[in-house]
Write a protein that holds these residues in place. Structure first.
Motif, PDB file in Angstrom:
ATOM      1  N   THR A  96       0.949  -1.618  -0.286  1.00 40.17           N
ATOM      2  CA  THR A  96       0.068   0.303  -0.339  1.00 40.17           C
ATOM      3  C   THR A  96       1.166   1.823  -0.128  1.00 40.17           C
ATOM      4  O   THR A  96      -0.165   2.381  -0.059  1.00 40.17           O
ATOM      5  N   VAL A  97       1.950   1.281   0.429  1.00 36.32           N
ATOM      6  CA  VAL A  97       3.026   2.472  -0.067  1.00 36.32           C
ATOM      7  C   VAL A  97       3.413   3.165  -0.754  1.00 36.32           C
ATOM      8  O   VAL A  97       2.849   4.202  -1.004  1.00 36.32           O
ATOM      9  N   TRP A  98       3.218   2.849  -2.136  1.00 37.92           N
ATOM     10  CA  TRP A  98       3.289   3.180  -3.292  1.00 37.92           C
ATOM     11  C   TRP A  98       1.959   4.194  -3.405  1.00 37.92           C
ATOM     12  O   TRP A  98       2.084   5.176  -4.081  1.00 37.92           O
ATOM     13  N   SER A  99       0.591   3.648  -3.328  1.00 38.39           N
ATOM     14  CA  SER A  99       0.218   4.246  -3.908  1.00 38.39           C
ATOM     15  C   SER A  99      -0.409   5.194  -2.919  1.00 38.39           C
ATOM     16  O   SER A  99      -1.383   6.279  -3.876  1.00 38.39           O
ATOM     17  N   SER A 100       0.074   5.590  -1.786  1.00 37.82           N
ATOM     18  CA  SER A 100       0.389   6.617  -1.485  1.00 37.82           C
ATOM     19  C   SER A 100       0.559   7.908  -2.228  1.00 37.82           C
ATOM     20  O   SER A 100       0.857   9.351  -1.484  1.00 37.82           O
ATOM     21  N   VAL A 101       1.115   7.467  -3.011  1.00 38.01           N
ATOM     22  CA  VAL A 101       1.921   8.681  -4.166  1.00 38.01           C
ATOM     23  C   VAL A 101       0.764   9.349  -4.606  1.00 38.01           C
ATOM     24  O   VAL A 101       0.838  10.952  -5.259  1.00 38.01           O
ATOM     25  N   LEU A 102      -0.013   8.940  -4.809  1.00 37.70           N
ATOM     26  CA  LEU A 102      -1.113   8.567  -5.492  1.00 37.70           C
ATOM     27  C   LEU A 102      -2.301  10.564  -5.109  1.00 37.70           C
ATOM     28  O   LEU A 102      -2.531  11.980  -5.993  1.00 37.70           O
ATOM     29  N   ALA A 103      -2.538  10.821  -3.574  1.00 40.09           N
ATOM     30  CA  ALA A 103      -2.649  11.996  -3.144  1.00 40.09           C
ATOM     31  C   ALA A 103      -2.485  13.746  -2.899  1.00 40.09           C
ATOM     32  O   ALA A 103      -2.934  13.874  -3.438  1.00 40.09           O
ATOM     33  N   PRO A 104      -1.144  12.929  -3.292  1.00 43.48           N
ATOM     34  CA  PRO A 104      -0.340  14.492  -3.244  1.00 43.48           C
ATOM     35  C   PRO A 104       0.168  14.778  -4.484  1.00 43.48           C
ATOM     36  O   PRO A 104      -0.672  16.447  -4.702  1.00 43.48           O
ATOM     37  N   ILE A 105      -0.484  14.238  -5.480  1.00 48.57           N
ATOM     38  CA  ILE A 105      -0.502  14.775  -6.368  1.00 48.57           C
ATOM     39  C   ILE A 105      -1.670  15.443  -7.211  1.00 48.57           C
ATOM     40  O   ILE A 105      -1.594  15.875  -7.669  1.00 48.57           O
ATOM     41  N   ALA A 106      -2.789  14.448  -6.603  1.00 46.72           N
ATOM     42  CA  ALA A 106      -3.977  15.404  -6.792  1.00 46.72           C
ATOM     43  C   ALA A 106      -3.950  16.535  -6.325  1.00 46.72           C
ATOM     44  O   ALA A 106      -4.890  17.414  -6.642  1.00 46.72           O
ATOM     45  N   PRO A 453     -12.822   9.913  -9.473  1.00 46.93           N
ATOM     46  CA  PRO A 453     -12.638   9.752  -8.358  1.00 46.93           C
ATOM     47  C   PRO A 453     -10.862  10.816  -7.563  1.00 46.93           C
ATOM     48  O   PRO A 453     -10.318  10.444  -8.155  1.00 46.93           O
ATOM     49  N   GLU A 454     -11.843  10.760  -6.247  1.00 49.16           N
ATOM     50  CA  GLU A 454     -10.442  11.582  -5.649  1.00 49.16           C
ATOM     51  C   GLU A 454      -9.393  10.018  -4.834  1.00 49.16           C
ATOM     52  O   GLU A 454     -10.010   9.391  -4.320  1.00 49.16           O
ATOM     53  N   PRO A 455      -7.675  10.482  -5.469  1.00 53.09           N
ATOM     54  CA  PRO A 455      -7.173   9.012  -4.425  1.00 53.09           C
ATOM     55  C   PRO A 455      -7.792   8.961  -3.328  1.00 53.09           C
ATOM     56  O   PRO A 455      -7.470   8.186  -2.125  1.00 53.09           O
ATOM     57  N   ALA A 456      -7.668   9.786  -2.065  1.00 52.31           N
ATOM     58  CA  ALA A 456      -7.692  10.395  -0.837  1.00 52.31           C
ATOM     59  C   ALA A 456      -9.037   9.581   0.013  1.00 52.31           C
ATOM     60  O   ALA A 456      -8.557   8.688   0.795  1.00 52.31           O
ATOM     61  N   SER A 457      -9.585   9.767  -1.185  1.00 50.84           N
ATOM     62  CA  SER A 457     -11.041   8.296  -0.708  1.00 50.84           C
ATOM     63  C   SER A 457     -10.993   7.849  -1.342  1.00 50.84           C
ATOM     64  O   SER A 457     -12.264   6.881  -1.711  1.00 50.84           O
ATOM     65  N   THR A 458     -10.509   7.026  -1.906  1.00 52.97           N
ATOM     66  CA  THR A 458     -10.639   5.911  -3.035  1.00 52.97           C
ATOM     67  C   THR A 458      -9.768   4.494  -2.350  1.00 52.97           C
ATOM     68  O   THR A 458      -7.939   4.787  -2.328  1.00 52.97           O
ATOM     69  N   ASP A 459     -10.402   3.102  -2.421  1.00 54.89           N
ATOM     70  CA  ASP A 459      -9.602   1.974  -2.164  1.00 54.89           C
ATOM     71  C   ASP A 459      -8.497   2.212  -3.021  1.00 54.89           C
ATOM     72  O   ASP A 459      -8.632   1.017  -4.027  1.00 54.89           O
ATOM     73  N   LEU A 460      -7.174   2.353  -2.969  1.00 59.43           N
ATOM     74  CA  LEU A 460      -6.462   2.024  -3.787  1.00 59.43           C
ATOM     75  C   LEU A 460      -5.748   0.629  -4.172  1.00 59.43           C
ATOM     76  O   LEU A 460      -4.459   0.094  -4.713  1.00 59.43           O
ATOM     77  N   SER A 461      -6.218  -0.185  -2.922  1.00 55.96           N
ATOM     78  CA  SER A 461      -5.267  -1.444  -2.262  1.00 55.96           C
ATOM     79  C   SER A 461      -5.768  -2.767  -4.020  1.00 55.96           C
ATOM     80  O   SER A 461      -4.657  -2.872  -3.990  1.00 55.96           O
ATOM     81  N   HIS A 462      -6.546  -1.825  -4.407  1.00 54.94           N
ATOM     82  CA  HIS A 462      -7.043  -2.590  -6.250  1.00 54.94           C
ATOM     83  C   HIS A 462      -5.731  -2.437  -6.981  1.00 54.94           C
ATOM     84  O   HIS A 462      -5.849  -3.311  -7.922  1.00 54.94           O
ATOM     85  N   LEU A 463      -5.133  -1.348  -6.679  1.00 56.82           N
ATOM     86  CA  LEU A 463      -3.399  -1.462  -7.637  1.00 56.82           C
ATOM     87  C   LEU A 463      -2.918  -2.095  -7.746  1.00 56.82           C
ATOM     88  O   LEU A 463      -1.621  -2.792  -6.809  1.00 56.82           O
ATOM     89  N   GLN A 464      -2.574  -3.355  -8.444  1.00 55.26           N
ATOM     90  CA  GLN A 464      -1.876  -5.076  -7.957  1.00 55.26           C
ATOM     91  C   GLN A 464      -1.226  -5.517  -9.079  1.00 55.26           C
ATOM     92  O   GLN A 464      -0.711  -6.119  -8.611  1.00 55.26           O
ATOM     93  N   GLU A 465      -0.983  -4.886 -10.306  1.00 54.79           N
ATOM     94  CA  GLU A 465      -0.689  -5.623 -11.052  1.00 54.79           C
ATOM     95  C   GLU A 465       0.911  -4.624 -11.459  1.00 54.79           C
ATOM     96  O   GLU A 465       1.048  -3.509 -10.717  1.00 54.79           O
ATOM     97  N   ALA A 466       1.996  -5.856 -11.929  1.00 57.78           N
ATOM     98  CA  ALA A 466       3.017  -5.140 -12.011  1.00 57.78           C
ATOM     99  C   ALA A 466       2.902  -3.630 -12.200  1.00 57.78           C
ATOM    100  O   ALA A 466       3.910  -3.269 -12.011  1.00 57.78           O
ATOM    101  N   GLU A 467       2.327  -3.315 -13.392  1.00 58.94           N
ATOM    102  CA  GLU A 467       2.311  -2.648 -14.502  1.00 58.94           C
ATOM    103  C   GLU A 467       2.082  -1.247 -13.507  1.00 58.94           C
ATOM    104  O   GLU A 467       3.330  -0.198 -13.851  1.00 58.94           O
ATOM    105  N   GLU A 468       1.131  -1.520 -12.575  1.00 61.61           N
ATOM    106  CA  GLU A 468       0.431  -0.500 -11.719  1.00 61.61           C
ATOM    107  C   GLU A 468       1.528  -0.608 -10.857  1.00 61.61           C
ATOM    108  O   GLU A 468       2.264   1.667 -10.549  1.00 61.61           O
ATOM    109  N   TYR A 469       2.191  -1.331 -10.751  1.00 58.74           N
ATOM    110  CA  TYR A 469       3.476  -0.876  -9.548  1.00 58.74           C
ATOM    111  C   TYR A 469       4.318   0.270  -9.966  1.00 58.74           C
ATOM    112  O   TYR A 469       4.500   0.725  -9.025  1.00 58.74           O
ATOM    113  N   GLN A 470       4.642  -0.404 -11.011  1.00 61.36           N
ATOM    114  CA  GLN A 470       5.757   0.425 -11.498  1.00 61.36           C
ATOM    115  C   GLN A 470       5.359   1.594 -12.141  1.00 61.36           C
ATOM    116  O   GLN A 470       6.125   2.665 -11.824  1.00 61.36           O
TER     117      GLN A 470
END
Length: 551
Positions: A96-106, A453-470
């Motif tokens: 879950t750590v990586w997906s935390s970059v999205l909220a600040p970007i938004a 959607p707003e990243p802050a209020s979205t369940d980002l744990s669905h991002l699990q593919e290697a490409e997404e992770y990258q």
RNA sequence: GCGCCAAUAGCUCAGCUGGAUAGAGCAACGGCCUUCUAAGCCGUAGGCCGCAGGUUCGAAUCCUGCUUGGCGCACCA
């Protein structure tokens, strides 16, 4: 962000180890945290153990084990810690750590990637600085694009940037220019004329002559050389300005060498250097003791004609930069110009300024190929390709992108046929296309009535593919990359980053659908897409290339 | 002769403060469009990282020497 959190953790563990007597403080600040290139080596790796072991003649793996033990106590960032190879400690982050970059970007949007590293420090980027003797040519084009990109980057990291153009409308060059114009003017009137042997042969001289005829017929035929000089200079400068504006380059200030004379700054410099015993007379000329500053020979600063060489005004000009309060100065110079630098640096050092504040960004020549053959360029002989011609052929975006595609101290090969034929598959389109695709996805979402959607209020744990992770990893690296590219004055780093990000997105796009049947997955992917779009748009803006919404 | 820059795949080039099996794009060959833009994607092939030493646990990366190419070496800018 994520990286610095991890670095803090590593530093803490290092300290703890020192306190517990596991190792000495000798390796403080020496180890680093890097991104491994291959799969299975974690999200980050540190060479910590190898360095400590080196300092203390111990076994790296033993030290690595001790470090790993300390790191494993963390529960916020790390998923697992492994020891590999000669003693690397590989760190695997929680998913879950990586997906935390999205909220600040938004949240930051167009501010994503900006920082305050420069702390508002006044910096001058001096570039182009072509004397008004002819249109801007390919070499100037590289200078202009490079200087502008560097200025944009420095602004992005928090410097207070001034773009300045320094020019000279006096001296021998301009006398030849005036004589060339006069000859063309008389020629057009069918009057006897004498074209200077080393005159400027470009067609633009005829255009300027014609404008004079249109205005006053043969009224200028007995005019002073100064009149011709002024006409030529003004017309050419206006063209240069138009060209620069066309490619989106706006200067904050222009500095005319002439001012240095008018304000008596030239004499000031000589007097001051003389006062320091760094100037002497010989063979009717005035010399500056550059040998005192490590140069192989002394240099003339005032010729026996009484006219200064270029060095003197250059030194005076740089002193003015210091006096105007610039704390950092970047000069963009072509390789042919580079020899003048040591003399100027010696001059400002002699005047008591810190020469390390002056940085020279040197770029190598642009080799122009036409039909596979090298075109020799000379402004006088009028065998050159102008910036305008180039832009006509390939467009502004490709023009800028192309010049930034190589690091500045590599020579750049510009094949005109290739540039033209590639206009459809030029790398710039690759990056822009990614942006357009992302916009297209957003349009589709809108059509289907799906609110972004707003990243802050979205369940980002669905991002699990290697490409997404990258992709998330790459996005997280963006701010650091901008800072690096700015500090090292290396816009090409940003270009390569953009191509990589675009490539990762294209791969992802081809393999996975964003708009799926599952609402939550779709929402998470839309968040990711917005992040990528923001990074691409911001990055393109930093190099002055447009980010089209449709292609 | 001296100085600066370069030398990495057939071509054009990346490779961040030295790190674990060397990276793209063109070009070559083979695949992928009834599914969010094929200006896209996937795969195959291709490299004593100019040469020789040195430093290091570890070098394309740092140091020294050499070779080749570019740019300079003005009382031109």
């Amino acid at each position: 962000m994520i990286r610095s959190r991890l670095k803090n953790l590593l530093d803490q563990c290092f300290q703890q180890g020192v306190e517990q007597g596991l190792w000495s403080a000798a390796a403080a600040n020496l180890y680093n945290l890097e991104s491994p290139r291959h799969d299975g080596q974690g999200d980050f790796a540190t060479n910590f153990a190898m360095l400590v072991a080196g300092k203390e003649r111990r076994k790296p793996r033993e030290v690595a084990e001790q470090l790993a033990e300390l790191l494993r106590r963390d529960t916020t960032l790390l998923d697992k810690v492994e020891i590999a190879g000669p003693g690397f400690v590989n760190l695997f982050l929680k998913p879950t750590v990586w997906s935390s970059v999205l909220a600040p970007i938004a949240e930051q949007q167009e501010r994503f990637g900006l920082c305050d590293l420069g702390k508002g420090m006044k910096v001058m980027v001096e570039f182009v600085s072509a004397n008004p003797t002819g249109p801007l040519t390919v070499g100037h084009g590289r200078n202009a694009v490079l200087g502008d990109a560097v200025a944009r980057l420095l602004t992005a990291v928090g410097y207070d940037v001034t773009r300045e153009y320094y020019f000279n409308d006096a001296g021998r060059q301009m006398r030849v220019l005036a004589a060339s114009l006069k000859a063309r003017y008389l020629e057009k009137l069918g009057l006897p004329n004498e074209f200077p042997e080393d005159g400027y042969q470009g067609g633009y001289m005829y255009d300027i002559a014609q404008s004079m005829i249109d205005e006053a017929g043969d009224g200028f035929k007995d005019a002073d050389a100064n009149v011709f000089r002024k006409r030529a200079q003004e017309a050419i400068f206006a063209d240069i300005d138009t060209t620069l504006k066309r490619i989106g380059i706006i200067f904050d200030s222009y500095y005319n060498e002439h001012d240095l004379y008018e304000k008596g700054l030239i004499e000031d410099v000589v007097a001051e250097l003389r006062g320091k015993g760094l100037v002497y007379e010989q063979d009717d000329a005035t010399w500056f003791k550059t040998t005192e500053f490590g140069q192989p020979q002394d240099r003339v600063i005032i010729k026996n004609t009484g006219e200064p060489t270029y060095r003197l005004p250059d030194i005076a000009y740089h002193r003015e930069k210091f006096r105007r309060g610039f704390e950092r100065m970047v000069n963009v110079f072509g390789a042919d110009h580079i020899a003048t630098v040591p003399d100027v640096l010696a001059g400002i050092e002699a005047l008591g300024y810190d020469k390390s504040k002056v940085q020279v960004l040197m770029y190598q020549f642009v080799t122009l190929l036409r039909g596979g053959k090298q075109v020799k360029m000379s402004t006088r002989k009028a065998s050159y390709i102008t910036v305008d011609e180039l832009v006509d052929e390939v467009g502004i975006d490709a023009f800028r992108f192309f010049f930034l595609l190589r690091k500045s101290d590599s020579q750049l090969e510009f094949d005109l046929e290739l540039a033209k034929s590639q206009s459809q598959e030029n790398p710039v389109y690759y990056v822009q296309y990614a942006h357009a695709r992302l916009c297209s996805i957003e349009r589709l979402a809108e059509e289907r009535g799906i609110a972004l959607p707003e990243p802050a209020s979205t369940d980002l744990s669905h991002l699990q593919e290697a490409e997404e992770y990258q992709l998330l990893k790459t996005l997280a690296a963006y701010p650091g990359l901008v800072a690096d590219a700015a500090e090292t004055l290396a816009p090409h780093r940003l270009i390569f980053f953009l191509m990589e990000l675009a490539g990762q997105f294209h791969s992802f796009y081809n393999k996975h659908k964003v708009m799926t049947e599952e609402a939550q997955l779709t929402a998470a992917r839309l968040c990711l897409c917005q992040g990528i779009k923001t990074a691409l748009a911001n990055g393109l803006a930093l190099v002055g290339v447009s980010a089209p919404e449709r292609m």
